[in-house]
Design an enzyme around this catalytic site. Structure first.
Site, mmCIF file in Angstrom:
data_model
loop_
_atom_site.group_PDB
_atom_site.id
_atom_site.type_symbol
_atom_site.label_atom_id
_atom_site.label_comp_id
_atom_site.label_asym_id
_atom_site.label_seq_id
_atom_site.Cartn_x
_atom_site.Cartn_y
_atom_site.Cartn_z
ATOM 1 N N ASP A 16 28.973 24.740 -29.341
ATOM 2 C CA ASP A 16 29.964 24.331 -28.126
ATOM 3 C C ASP A 16 30.620 22.894 -28.521
ATOM 4 O O ASP A 16 30.745 21.819 -28.269
ATOM 5 C CB ASP A 16 29.223 23.704 -26.879
ATOM 6 N N GLU A 78 32.132 28.851 -29.176
ATOM 7 C CA GLU A 78 33.099 29.056 -28.190
ATOM 8 C C GLU A 78 34.197 29.148 -28.373
ATOM 9 O O GLU A 78 34.837 28.329 -28.975
ATOM 10 C CB GLU A 78 32.675 28.106 -27.055
ATOM 11 N N ASP A 150 26.063 19.877 -22.713
ATOM 12 C CA ASP A 150 26.697 20.320 -23.927
ATOM 13 C C ASP A 150 25.759 21.093 -24.572
ATOM 14 O O ASP A 150 26.246 22.069 -25.332
ATOM 15 C CB ASP A 150 27.498 19.393 -24.775
#
Length: 181
Positions: A16, A78, A150
């Protein structure tokens, strides 16, 4: 009667990316079951007078170290979402690029997923909140507590990948093969 051979464990590193904090999560799929391996956050130093480039170097080196340590067969990252602030979106894209480059440098297949798809795959709705993602990651991976936000997002990205992609045809990660050792 011969018992069916157990499938090889499949290890995936989820990333991420962020310009200040980059979350990571490592899962392994054994006989169809996703298992937690590790997760955490790469805390990036302040931009300072050197600008943003040193942070990108930190992301690249840190992700390279994670690949070396955990030996994933695949990386899932992502995708960039369009933020209200174009400058933030550009920095996020650069952070993604540094993480992707680390995977490519290690000859790993890199897969990209939109945040909405990750939320849909893990929670069941593309409009899930961060806390819903954290909770479902905890449940799906049978964690004793909630992972940091996160890190939970990175684990969700890895879970999305293993639940939506067939087993990768790539051989397991072998850093000596890439480096010619």
């Amino acid at each position: 009667m011969v018992a069916p051979a157990a499938t090889q464990p499949r290890r995936v590193l989820g990333i991420d990316p962020g310009s200040r904090i980059t979350g990571y999560g490592v899962i392994e799929v054994r006989d169809g079951q996703a298992c937690y391996v590790a997760s955490g956050c790469i805390q990036l130093s302040a931009a300072g007078t050197q600008g943003f480039a040193p942070r990108l170097g930190e992301i690249f080196l840190s992700v390279s170290e994670l690949i070396e340590q955990y030996q994933p067969a695949e990386v899932a990252v992502e995708e960039v979402f369009m933020a209200h602030n174009p400058q933030s979106a550009l920095k996020l894209g650069q952070a993604r690029g540094a993480a992707i480059a680390a995977g490519v440098a290690e000859a790993l297949p890199v897969h990209e997923y939109a945040a909405r798809k990750v939320k849909q795959a893990v929670v069941g709705t593309g409009k899930a909140s961060k806390s819903q993602v954290q909770h479902m990651v905890q449940v799906l991976l049978k964690l004793s507590g909630l992972p940091q936000a996160d890190a939970a997002d990175a684990l969700a990205i890895a879970l999305c990948h293993v639940n939506t992609q067939p087993v990768c045809a790539q051989p397991p990660h072998n850093p000596q093969a890439r480096r010619g050792n």
